[in-house]
Design a protein around this motif. Structure first.
Motif, PDB file in Angstrom:
ATOM      1  N   ASP B  18       0.760  -1.273  -0.193  1.00 40.56           N
ATOM      2  CA  ASP B  18      -0.118   0.030  -0.085  1.00 40.56           C
ATOM      3  C   ASP B  18       0.933   1.171  -0.040  1.00 40.56           C
ATOM      4  O   ASP B  18       0.447   2.456  -0.066  1.00 40.56           O
ATOM      5  CB  ASP B  18      -0.906   0.031   1.217  1.00 40.56           C
ATOM      6  N   LEU B  77      -6.249   2.189   6.194  1.00 34.12           N
ATOM      7  CA  LEU B  77      -6.530   1.921   4.786  1.00 34.12           C
ATOM      8  C   LEU B  77      -7.247   0.659   4.580  1.00 34.12           C
ATOM      9  O   LEU B  77      -7.638   0.269   3.451  1.00 34.12           O
ATOM     10  CB  LEU B  77      -5.162   1.814   3.813  1.00 34.12           C
ATOM     11  N   ASN B  78      -7.286  -0.374   5.773  1.00 30.34           N
ATOM     12  CA  ASN B  78      -8.103  -1.326   5.782  1.00 30.34           C
ATOM     13  C   ASN B  78      -8.789  -1.499   7.077  1.00 30.34           C
ATOM     14  O   ASN B  78      -8.464  -0.953   8.185  1.00 30.34           O
ATOM     15  CB  ASN B  78      -7.222  -2.732   5.374  1.00 30.34           C
ATOM     16  N   HIS B  97     -10.326   7.812   7.038  1.00 31.85           N
ATOM     17  CA  HIS B  97     -10.606   6.268   6.206  1.00 31.85           C
ATOM     18  C   HIS B  97     -11.425   6.947   4.979  1.00 31.85           C
ATOM     19  O   HIS B  97     -11.888   8.050   4.761  1.00 31.85           O
ATOM     20  CB  HIS B  97     -11.542   5.363   6.882  1.00 31.85           C
ATOM     21  N   ASP B  98     -11.439   5.823   4.130  1.00 30.01           N
ATOM     22  CA  ASP B  98     -12.096   6.125   2.817  1.00 30.01           C
ATOM     23  C   ASP B  98     -13.392   5.495   2.709  1.00 30.01           C
ATOM     24  O   ASP B  98     -13.450   4.293   2.728  1.00 30.01           O
ATOM     25  CB  ASP B  98     -11.140   5.692   1.611  1.00 30.01           C
ATOM     26  N   ASP B 100     -15.590   4.985   0.562  1.00 32.22           N
ATOM     27  CA  ASP B 100     -15.981   4.040  -0.502  1.00 32.22           C
ATOM     28  C   ASP B 100     -15.269   2.697  -0.454  1.00 32.22           C
ATOM     29  O   ASP B 100     -15.581   1.812  -1.294  1.00 32.22           O
ATOM     30  CB  ASP B 100     -15.289   4.896  -1.818  1.00 32.22           C
ATOM     31  N   ARG B 101     -14.290   2.728   0.199  1.00 28.80           N
ATOM     32  CA  ARG B 101     -13.465   1.631   0.544  1.00 28.80           C
ATOM     33  C   ARG B 101     -13.807   0.792   1.917  1.00 28.80           C
ATOM     34  O   ARG B 101     -13.491  -0.409   1.975  1.00 28.80           O
ATOM     35  CB  ARG B 101     -11.839   1.756   0.312  1.00 28.80           C
ATOM     36  N   LEU B 102     -13.888   1.596   2.928  1.00 30.43           N
ATOM     37  CA  LEU B 102     -13.922   1.107   4.229  1.00 30.43           C
ATOM     38  C   LEU B 102     -14.980   1.729   5.035  1.00 30.43           C
ATOM     39  O   LEU B 102     -14.865   2.873   5.236  1.00 30.43           O
ATOM     40  CB  LEU B 102     -12.423   1.267   4.989  1.00 30.43           C
ATOM     41  N   VAL B 123      -9.307   7.510  -2.601  1.00 31.44           N
ATOM     42  CA  VAL B 123      -8.888   7.113  -3.832  1.00 31.44           C
ATOM     43  C   VAL B 123      -9.666   8.193  -4.968  1.00 31.44           C
ATOM     44  O   VAL B 123      -8.962   8.432  -5.767  1.00 31.44           O
ATOM     45  CB  VAL B 123      -9.433   5.520  -4.096  1.00 31.44           C
ATOM     46  N   LYS B 124     -10.912   8.472  -4.821  1.00 31.78           N
ATOM     47  CA  LYS B 124     -11.795   9.290  -5.768  1.00 31.78           C
ATOM     48  C   LYS B 124     -10.873  10.622  -5.753  1.00 31.78           C
ATOM     49  O   LYS B 124     -10.563  11.138  -7.117  1.00 31.78           O
ATOM     50  CB  LYS B 124     -13.039   9.638  -5.178  1.00 31.78           C
ATOM     51  N   ASP B 133      -4.196   5.241  -8.131  1.00 29.09           N
ATOM     52  CA  ASP B 133      -4.883   4.745  -6.720  1.00 29.09           C
ATOM     53  C   ASP B 133      -3.999   4.802  -5.487  1.00 29.09           C
ATOM     54  O   ASP B 133      -4.468   5.326  -4.563  1.00 29.09           O
ATOM     55  CB  ASP B 133      -5.044   3.028  -7.171  1.00 29.09           C
ATOM     56  N   ARG B 136      -3.505   7.752  -2.801  1.00 29.04           N
ATOM     57  CA  ARG B 136      -4.749   7.824  -1.938  1.00 29.04           C
ATOM     58  C   ARG B 136      -3.760   8.181  -0.637  1.00 29.04           C
ATOM     59  O   ARG B 136      -4.386   9.042   0.191  1.00 29.04           O
ATOM     60  CB  ARG B 136      -5.604   6.752  -1.744  1.00 29.04           C
TER      61      ARG B 136
END
Ligand code: TPP
Ligand code: SF4
Lengths: 289, 583
Positions: B18, B77-78, B97-98, B100-102, B123-124, B133, B136
């Motif tokens: 990452d 990130l996760n 945090h994002d 859209d991902r988490l 990310v967006k 990507d 981010r």
């Protein structure tokens, strides 16, 4: 160059060799000193790096700068010395157990690297100094003290291995033929790059199979068959010969840039002559702020 | 409530691959340029993709030495990052945090209601600003600075310095992406955050790892050849030197194995240059016979051993101080060696340079003993004074002494034990360097008299070298403390951080660091131990290796002992708690 021509005996140390009477090592010792004399090198012009074994015991019998290192580890010491001082002549002496067994990895990589040093291996198909155990070159079926029921492993073919691994100079000599051996040592030394000279060296005490007589009946000179040492496939085929016929002479030669020539940082003065009082890391310190 | 200024801990967590380490390094540099002090440390498993990686950056207005366990901003990130680290967040702290991902739910937060969630479409925003990507992380960096109300100007300078070689486009892309994260947070989360950055004016400071410091110590100390085979956590010394080889006129050689590394270094040193090799415990195990060769042939040699937890492959990317006894005793037979364990990056720099002097002047092996924590952690530190590094050459034979001779008495007995050495190629008397016991010229010799002469001569060099060494014990903090931490190597950092924290609580503690572990400063240490009110031995191994040495050689012991060998460095908090318990 010395003012008066140098002689073989100019490279004698105060110690006479402690090898068994009749040992093949005497021939290699003589060939090496002959070669130094012919090349006109003073004892202080050359560094000989030795492995451990009967062969390495030569360290006390030769007048030259010497480094008698560890079993199997002569090559990396020699390479380090050559990189430190690329103007220095560096010759390495070792045994077949030393170089093809214990130090086999260094041999493989020295062949790839092509640092300009000369590697002379006393190949007596047995461990001499430790009293007669199997070597990586001992033939299948031979009874040795560590293989009382006979050797099972296939022997290494040093010269075929050297060609396959990318050696730029691969040659074989017989310690019973000192004039040819001397010339091959000189050729090996003159080769710009890593030169490998496998010397068939009877061990009169522990190897009663590969004796002087056994070799005399089998060796032939590659010149006599007009061998083309620039032809790798042909060289490889000749290198594999063992048993009825055993080749001596230059098997393979290829001129390619040495490691020293390709390493940018080694251009110019040898490392050993570079000043240490002008080093200035301020630029790097600055970049870390 | 007034915000806490210039004191916070930031953590980022994600999978291997990452690219989180770069982000922390840039934040660290930002804070250092902002006139603050910082440390950062990464934890990662030994794999290339996946797994759980973290990096923590701790910042303070005062000089700090080790990060704490807690943090105020967590970039997740996760999901694993949230599950593992949410509990460490201070009340009022934030998770970036994002969304859209988490998606973060209460269960993942383990019922913590006092943590703010700062969703930022990482990310967006990266993609919108023409980034990939992975950029981010740069958005997250911008978001962090936005949250901390920190000026963007400094980050623009850093991107310019870092990426200018890659062209304006790269610089501008990074700036734009970072700004996107910054602006997003300022617009969508305008409520004041309880922590903030206010830049201060200070002398420039560097951000540096222990391995970087060793690299620079080697270079400024006159190193001309480094031979190594990659092994974490020593590898970056090789890659650093390879990268800087042409700038500083030296050779960095990646050789076939560690046996080759040590022997190449010995050969090069024998031929007259300053040479070194470096590895971790596994590689050092392979170098052991070479260590003895350097000693027997009296060839100068510097070896760097960056420890990781063993035995065998162990925990390849974690930290421990478990090699001490091994390093002190490695190789057959008795012979002199010097073992130096730097406790910070400055010592790593100056002592590495000194190691090259000591090895060359006294013809013996010198080992620099570090560990993963020091090797790979980053610290902000005052810019080193390279003028303090003196290349003191010595131990060579004068040309005129050699010229008239045929054989040179390289191993002639001398009062200091040091016999001047010629280097091969110099005209005149020759000699043999021999791994066999040898006489004055280097010829193999097995007589009892000669053996004793040579063994005693070699041993004497260590006494002579003592005079060229700095004090082998180093004190940190004020004297006459109520409690003294006795330690070595990188654990010195955690102890220094602990006494700093204890001072704010009105507890007076200090630190005694054993910098030179061999020759062991037994007399000095014994005297100091006798004066301590209370002492606690702190080291990162299972069997209390230093404590054992102290007991054996000083005939005394510390009052308490604190060991750690789980692969993690000491937390200052645990040492603070220990101190309180003891007092
Ligand atoms: C690390 C190590 N292992 C083993 C030995 C013991 N040893 C010394 S010489 C030798 C083998 C010698 O055989 P070779 O290399 O063929 O040399 P020769 O004596 O036949 O010339 C061995 C096993 C050693 N000195 N060091
Ligand atoms: S044991 Fe063999 S190799 Fe060694 S000296 Fe005797 S004959 Fe030569």
């Amino acid at each position: 160059m010395a003012d008066t021509p140098l002689k073989n005996t100019d490279y004698n140390s105060p110690h006479f060799p402690t090898w068994c009477p009749g040992c093949g090592n005497f021939g290699i010792w003589t060939g090496l000193k002959n070669a130094f004399a012919e090349l006109g090198w003073k004892p202080s012009d050359v560094l000989v790096v030795y492995g451990i074994g009967c062969s390495g015991n030569m360290s006390s019998f030769v007048k030259a700068y010497g480094f008698h290192g560890l079993h199997g580890r002569a090559l990396p010491v020699a390479i380090g010395a050559k990189l430190a001082n690329k103007d220095l002549h560096v010759v390495v002496i070792g045994g077949d157990g030393d170089g093809y067994g214990e130090g086999g990895n260094h041999f493989l990589h020295a062949l790839r690297g092509n640092v300009d040093i000369t590697y002379i291996v006393h190949d007596n198909q047995v461990y001499g100094l430790t009293k007669g155990q199997m070597a990586p070159t001992t033939e299948v079926g031979e009874v040795t003290s560590s293989t009382p029921e006979g050797v099972i492993d296939q022997p290494i073919d040093p010269v075929a291995l050297a060609i396959a691994a990318g050696g730029s100079f691969v040659a074989q000599a017989f310690s019973g033929d000192t004039p040819q051996l001397t010339q091959l040592i000189i050729e090996a030394i003159k080769h710009p790059g890593f030169s490998h000279l496998n010397v068939l060296q009877p061990c009169v005490t522990f190897n009663h199979h590969n004796t002087f007589a056994w070799f005399y009946r089998r060796v032939y000179k590659l010149e006599s068959v007009n061998h083309d040492f620039s032809n790798k496939a042909e060289a490889f085929a000749r290198a594999l010969e063992w048993g009825e016929k055993i080749p001596t002479g230059i098997l393979y030669r290829e001129i390619r840039p040495t490691w020293e020539a390709k390493e940018k940082e080694l251009a110019g003065l040898p490392l050993v002559q570079r000043p240490l009082d002008t080093i200035n890391i301020s630029q790097t310190l600055q970049s870390l702020t | 409530m007034k915000p806490t200024v210039n004191r916070f801990t930031w953590k980022i967590g994600g999978a291997a691959g990452d690219g989180i380490m770069v982000t922390g390094a840039i934040l660290h540099k930002y804070c250092t340029r902002a006139g603050l002090w910082a440390v950062d440390y990464s934890e990662y498993p030994s794999l290339i993709r996946g797994g759980h990686n973290t990096q923590v950056v701790q910042v303070d207005e005062e000089q700090i030495f080790t990060h704490d366990q807690g943090n105020e901003i967590l970039v997740a990130l996760n999901e694993e990052t949230v599950r593992l680290h949410a509990k460490e967040i201070s009340p009022g702290g934030a998770i970036i945090h994002d969304p859209d991902r988490l998606v973060i739910n209460d269960a993942m937060l383990a019922d913590r209601k006092d943590i703010q969630l700062i969703p930022v479409p990482l990310v967006k925003l990266a993609l919108e600003n023409k980034g990939k990507d992975l950029m981010r992380n740069t958005v997250a960096l911008g978001a962090t600075l936005g949250l901390l109300d920190a000026p963007l100007r400094l980050i623009e300078e850093i991107f310019t310095d870092t990426f200018k070689a890659k062209g304006d486009a790269v610089v501008n892309e990074n700036i734009a992406i970072c700004r996107a994260g910054y602006d997003y947070v300022r617009q969508n989360h305008p409520e004041p955050f309880p922590w903030k950055i206010e830049p201060r004016r200070n002398d420039p400071r560097m951000v540096i790892t222990g391995n970087d410091a060793i690299t620079l110590g080697l270079i400024q100390g006159g190193l001309k050849l480094y031979a190594a085979y990659p092994m974490t956590p020593a590898s970056s010394i090789l890659t650093n030197l390879a990268e800087m080889a042409s700038t500083y006129d030296l050779v960095a050689k990646h050789v076939e194995d560690e046996i080759a590394a040590v022997n190449v270094a010995i050969g090069a040193s024998f031929a007259g240059i300053r040479a070194a090799c470096g590895t971790s415990g596994g590689g050092f195990s392979l170098m052991v016979e070479g260590l003895g060769l350097a000693a027997m042939s009296e060839t100068p040699l510097v070896i760097i051993n960056a420890q990781r937890p063993g035995p065998a492959t162990g925990l390849p990317t974690w930290t421990e101080q478990g090699d001490l006894r091994f390093i002190l005793h490695a190789a057959q037979g008795d012979f002199p060696r010097i073992v130096i364990a730097p406790g910070d990056t400055e010592q790593a720099f100056y002592e590495t340079a000194r190691a090259l002097n000591l090895a060359e002047q006294f013809h013996l092996p010198v080992i620099i003993l570090t560990d993963k924590y020091l090797a790979e952690g980053h610290w902000s530190t005052p810019v080193y004074d390279q003028k303090k590094v003196l290349v003191e050459r010595g131990g060579f034979a004068a040309a005129h002494e050699q010229a008239s001779k045929e054989w040179y008495g390289r191993y002639e007995d001398t009062p200091s034990g040091v016999t001047p050495r010629p280097v091969p190629g110099k005209p005149g008397g020759v000699f043999i360097a021999n791994s066999d016991e040898h006489d004055v010229f280097g010829f193999a010799s097995e007589t009892a008299e000669n053996r004793l002469i040579q063994a005693n001569k070699r041993a004497r060099k260590l006494d002579s070298a003592l005079k060229a060494m700095p004090p082998r014990l180093v004190w940190w903090g004020e004297p006459n403390a109520d409690l003294t931490f006795v330690t070595w190597g990188s654990t010195t950092y955690a102890c220094r951080e602990a006494i700093r924290k204890l001072a704010t609580m009105g507890i007076h503690a200090n630190v005694l660091q054993v910098l030179y572990l061999w020759p062991f400063p037994a007399d000095e240490l014994k005297a100091e131990l006798g004066k301590m009110k209370k002492s606690v031995l702190v080291e990162g191994n299972q069997s209390a290796q230093l404590h054992g040495l102290i007991k054996q050689l000083c005939g005394r012991s510390c009052d308490h002992e604190k060991l750690k060998y789980d692969g993690r460095p000491f937390w200052p908090e645990e040492l603070v708690a220990l101190a309180k318990e003891i007092l």
